[in-house]
Design an enzyme around this catalytic site. Structure first.
Site, PDB file in Angstrom:
ATOM      1  N   ASP A 332       0.974  -1.013   0.026  1.00 25.74           N
ATOM      2  CA  ASP A 332       0.030  -0.041   0.006  1.00 25.74           C
ATOM      3  C   ASP A 332       0.863   1.267   0.183  1.00 25.74           C
ATOM      4  O   ASP A 332       1.977   1.404   0.745  1.00 25.74           O
ATOM      5  CB  ASP A 332      -1.007   0.079   1.040  1.00 25.74           C
ATOM      6  CG  ASP A 332      -2.165  -0.753   1.142  1.00 25.74           C
ATOM      7  OD1 ASP A 332      -2.826  -1.016   0.061  1.00 25.74           O
ATOM      8  OD2 ASP A 332      -2.516  -1.285   2.043  1.00 25.74           O
ATOM      9  N   GLU A 373      -2.738  17.431   7.560  1.00 26.00           N
ATOM     10  CA  GLU A 373      -2.618  18.543   6.344  1.00 26.00           C
ATOM     11  C   GLU A 373      -2.862  19.913   6.926  1.00 26.00           C
ATOM     12  O   GLU A 373      -2.164  20.663   6.414  1.00 26.00           O
ATOM     13  CB  GLU A 373      -3.420  18.047   5.207  1.00 26.00           C
ATOM     14  CG  GLU A 373      -3.247  16.653   4.657  1.00 26.00           C
ATOM     15  CD  GLU A 373      -3.801  15.590   5.490  1.00 26.00           C
ATOM     16  OE1 GLU A 373      -4.480  15.807   6.610  1.00 26.00           O
ATOM     17  OE2 GLU A 373      -3.735  14.409   4.737  1.00 26.00           O
ATOM     18  N   ALA A 405     -17.025  15.368   4.170  1.00 28.36           N
ATOM     19  CA  ALA A 405     -16.777  14.603   2.798  1.00 28.36           C
ATOM     20  C   ALA A 405     -17.687  15.016   2.030  1.00 28.36           C
ATOM     21  O   ALA A 405     -17.450  14.900   0.625  1.00 28.36           O
ATOM     22  CB  ALA A 405     -17.077  13.070   3.336  1.00 28.36           C
ATOM     23  N   GLN A 406     -19.008  15.489   2.015  1.00 24.40           N
ATOM     24  CA  GLN A 406     -19.832  16.084   1.042  1.00 24.40           C
ATOM     25  C   GLN A 406     -19.300  17.417   0.343  1.00 24.40           C
ATOM     26  O   GLN A 406     -19.329  17.489  -0.737  1.00 24.40           O
ATOM     27  CB  GLN A 406     -21.345  16.512   1.734  1.00 24.40           C
ATOM     28  CG  GLN A 406     -21.796  15.086   2.235  1.00 24.40           C
ATOM     29  CD  GLN A 406     -21.349  14.749   3.585  1.00 24.40           C
ATOM     30  OE1 GLN A 406     -20.738  15.468   4.376  1.00 24.40           O
ATOM     31  NE2 GLN A 406     -21.558  13.336   3.828  1.00 24.40           N
ATOM     32  N   ASP A 553      -5.797  -4.483   6.280  1.00 23.64           N
ATOM     33  CA  ASP A 553      -6.291  -4.172   7.598  1.00 23.64           C
ATOM     34  C   ASP A 553      -7.754  -4.209   7.586  1.00 23.64           C
ATOM     35  O   ASP A 553      -8.396  -4.336   8.796  1.00 23.64           O
ATOM     36  CB  ASP A 553      -5.852  -3.103   8.255  1.00 23.64           C
ATOM     37  CG  ASP A 553      -5.903  -1.766   7.445  1.00 23.64           C
ATOM     38  OD1 ASP A 553      -6.670  -1.739   6.342  1.00 23.64           O
ATOM     39  OD2 ASP A 553      -5.640  -0.471   7.802  1.00 23.64           O
TER      40      ASP A 553
END
EC number: 7.2.2.6
Length: 718
Positions: A332, A373, A405-406, A553
């Site tokens: 990953d 971030e 998230a929207q 995971d």
């Protein structure tokens, strides 16, 4: 008993400590010595045909020495029994650490009381529960666990979030967070909740908890021989049979030689009745591959122990061996190749703005952003443009807009006498849509910066603002960069030298994935990967005859982990992921996969090196002993008697002593493993043949000669 009163906290468990004893720690040796004697039981030793042969030979020579006692016979008896005992000690020491770790885990696996919920309903604060022993829990039961309680069994968190002490399993004292609804929902029985309250659904069967399996594996109770180990055992057994037949012909040959050459003088090796039984047994033990036979089990156990020392639990020795044969690594990107947290590296202004204005707006919109971030943006603006200590002055007039998230953006609305200024920061498409909604347009500079950053493998965040009713404008772009971990390119180069192909898996777009793959130095990448894509990739690799290793995971990783030849699940992951994998990383460090492959390689290299040494050793002993024994019968053999040993008796005794001592000398190497250095298969073979093949030939000549110089003064040796 059914109750709704507050629950009782189960008894505390003992702190787990990782066993760090040295290879030949005196305390470990003392604890292992009784096990070495117990392994003398033939019913225990039957799984090792070579050492069983040595034990039978030692028993037979003991009988012969009692019938016809002599210094030579009894010395042979003592050293043959020491050979078996040292072989058993090698295996016992290898098992010693695992047993010590298992003892710690057993102390942690005390019987606890569980609060099993009755008629559980999601979201209800008032629940009825009953107190039951943890052993009475069944798969599907729900239990409530609060601060100070011991989690009674393996399961998944259905409701709540808690800080959990997993030191009993991992040896690490730092607590971890376990919460419902994500890839960090799995909890392990025997660990302790430090804060808050969670509801856990039991996923284990009785007696098959993670701790139960870990105890059985680390102490070697469930260790099964790997295919390579079985094949090597068959080869060693065949060599033993060949030498047995060869040695069995020596007595008839001696009788015949005496008959046709009556003038041959009697000696310990050749008598009128032929070669003595003690000599035959000693010669057989010297010629069969006792060295690798004595150390083979210890090498496999030590390989698993090296994984345990790195907090990796292998469900079988086959998985460790498969790791050494891996051809393809699926890794990953986030957390494995990159640090996982994107970092702001620069502010790029658009038309009509300066870098300072972009930094100012970006910092204002990030003051309430607690993501890595967001914090990196604040830090970059502070250090690059000296924008410091602004939160206190801004907060009273600021209305912070959190990221969602929207909307895919965050920001701040600042009220002042001059009006309201709205600042937004987020994904390029989301912020540009917001700008257009407020009457503005993007600029060519901003569009070009976004495209360039994406092509370079970074993430572009656009910053825009709007003052009252005026059209919104784009101020510039923030460059977020995935930081590749230091040293990854070198590690991938080393993998390439071993013939291992590395593939990076990421959900990023192909442009970003390609840039990071080039920077990290992986061989290939899979962009915008889905669970189906991962399985398809694994199957394609396996169809080409390659062995594949990967980490995961989440529940969606479980099919791919099951399909891979080496599947490593993170301990923080879900129960399906851990059940599908054949290894579990207790530290939940995806980079550990590279170390696992290196440990597997080291196991195979160690086994190959010691096998080479053992066979070369036996060949050298053959040429050292036979000429000394039969030179009197066949004078032509005297040309091969380069060692000029004192007598046939001293030659045989010296070889038997050397045979036992070399096992003791090689025990630390078998437990520690041959030093691993990245190289191709041809280079490793050449190095092993030179070092262990040539060493295995030279060592017996030197060792037997030195021992002969010492034993020649014993009675009956001249």
């Amino acid at each position: 008993m059914v109750t709704t009163a507050p629950g009782i906290a189960p008894p505390a468990v003992a702190e787990a400590r990782r066993i760090q004893a040295g290879l030949l720690d005196p305390h470990l040796l003392v604890r292992s010595l009784p096990d070495a004697f117990r392994k003398l039981n033939p019913f225990t030793l039957w799984h090792n045909p070579i050492m069983l042969t040595v034990e039978i030979g030692a028993g037979w020579t003991t009988v012969l020495a009692m019938v016809a006692p002599s210094w030579f016979a009894w010395l042979i008896v003592v050293w043959l029994w020491l050979t078996v005992l040292l072989a058993n000690l090698a295996e016992a020491v290898a098992e010693g650490r695992g047993k010590a770790q298992a003892a710690t885990l057993r102390r942690a696996k005390r019987e606890t009381q569980a609060r099993r919920l009755i008629g559980w309903q999601p979201g209800h604060t008032s629940q009825r529960w009953e107190i039951v022993p943890a052993s009475a829990l069944r798969r599907g039961d729900r239990v409530i666990v609060e601060a100070g309680d011991i989690i009674p069994g393996d399961g998944d968190v259905l409701e709540g979030v808690a800080s959990v002490d997993e030191s009993v399993i991992t040896g690490e004292s730092a607590p971890v967070i376990r919460e419902s609804g994500g890839d960090r929902s799995a909890v392990t029985g025997g660990t302790k909740v430090l804060s808050d309250r969670i509801i856990v659904q039991i996923t284990q069967l009785p007696g098959e908890s993670f701790v139960d399996r870990m105890i059985a594996l680390v102490e070697g109770a469930n260790r099964q021989k790997t295919p390579n180990e079985i094949a090597l055992n068959i080869l060693l057994a065949a060599l033993t049979l060949i030498f047995l037949l060869a040695v069995a012909t020596l007595q008839p040959l001696a009788i015949y030689s005496k008959a046709v050459q009556p003038g041959i003088p009697d000696s310990l090796a050749l008598t009128s009745a032929g070669v003595t039984g003690v000599v035959l047994v000693a010669l057989l033990i010297c010629l069969i591959p006792t060295t690798i036979g004595a150390l083979l089990s210890a090498i496999g156990i030590a390989g698993m122990d090296r994984l345990v020392q790195r907090n990796v639990l292998a469900m079988s020795g086959r998985a460790v061996e498969a790791a050494g044969d891996v051809n393809t690594l699926l890794l990953d990107k986030t957390g494995t190749i990159t640090l996982g947290n994107r970092v702001a590296t620069e502010f790029l202004p658009g038309d009509g703005a300066t870098a300072g204005e972009v930094a100012d707006a970006a910092q204002l919109s990030s003051l309430a952003d607690e993501t890595p971030e967001g914090r990196s943006i604040v830090v970059l603006a502070k250090h690059a443009y000296e924008l410091r200590a602004r939160a206190d002055g801004v907060a009273p007039q600021a209305n912070f807009i959190p990221f969602s998230a929207q909307t895919r953006m965050s920001g701040v609305d600042l009220d002042s006498d001059g009006g309201t200024r709205r600042i937004r920061k987020g994904a390029a498409s989301a912020v540009l849509a917001w700008v257009r909604e407020h009457g503005g347009e993007s600029t060519e500079d901003v569009d070009a910066s976004v495209q360039r950053i994406s092509a370079d493998g970074g993430t572009a965040l656009v910053v825009a603002d709007c003052q009252d009713d005026r059209p919104a404008r784009t101020l510039g772009v923030i460059h977020l960069k995935d930081v590749v971990k230091q040293g990854m390119r070198e590690r991938f180069d080393a993998m390439r030298q071993m013939g291992i192909r590395t593939v990076m898996i990421t959900g990023d777009n192909p442009l970003t994935a390609k840039a990071i793959a080039n920077e990290a130095g992986v061989d290939d990448f899979l962009a915008e990967a889905t669970p189906e894509d991962k399985i398809a990739l694994i199957r394609r690799e396996q169809e080409g005859g390659r062995l594949v290793a990967m980490t995961g995971d989440g529940t969606n990783d479980a099919p791919a982990l099951a399909q891979a030849d080496v599947g490593v699940a993170m301990n923080t992951g879900t129960s399906p992921a851990k059940e599908a994998a054949n290894m579990v990383d207790l530290d939940s460090n995806p980079t550990k996969l590279i170390e696992i492959v290196e440990i597997g390689k080291q196991l195979l290299i160690t086994r190959g090196a010691l096998t080479t040494f053992s066979i070369a050793n036996d060949i050298a002993k053959y040429f050292a002993i036979i000429p000394a024994m039969f030179a009197a019968v066949y004078p032509g053999l005297d040309a091969l008697n380069v060692m000029r040993l004192t007598s046939p008796a001293s030659a045989i005794l010296s070889a038997v002593i050397f045979n036992a001592l070399i096992i003791a000398v090689l025990i630390p190497l078998a437990l520690r493993g041959v030093r691993y250095r990245p190289a191709s298969a041809a280079q490793m073979l050449s190095r092993n043949l030179y070092r262990y093949g040539l060493g295995g030939i030279v060592a017996p000549f030197l060792g037997i000669k030195l021992i002969d110089l010492a034993v020649q003064f014993l009675p009956g040796m001249s």
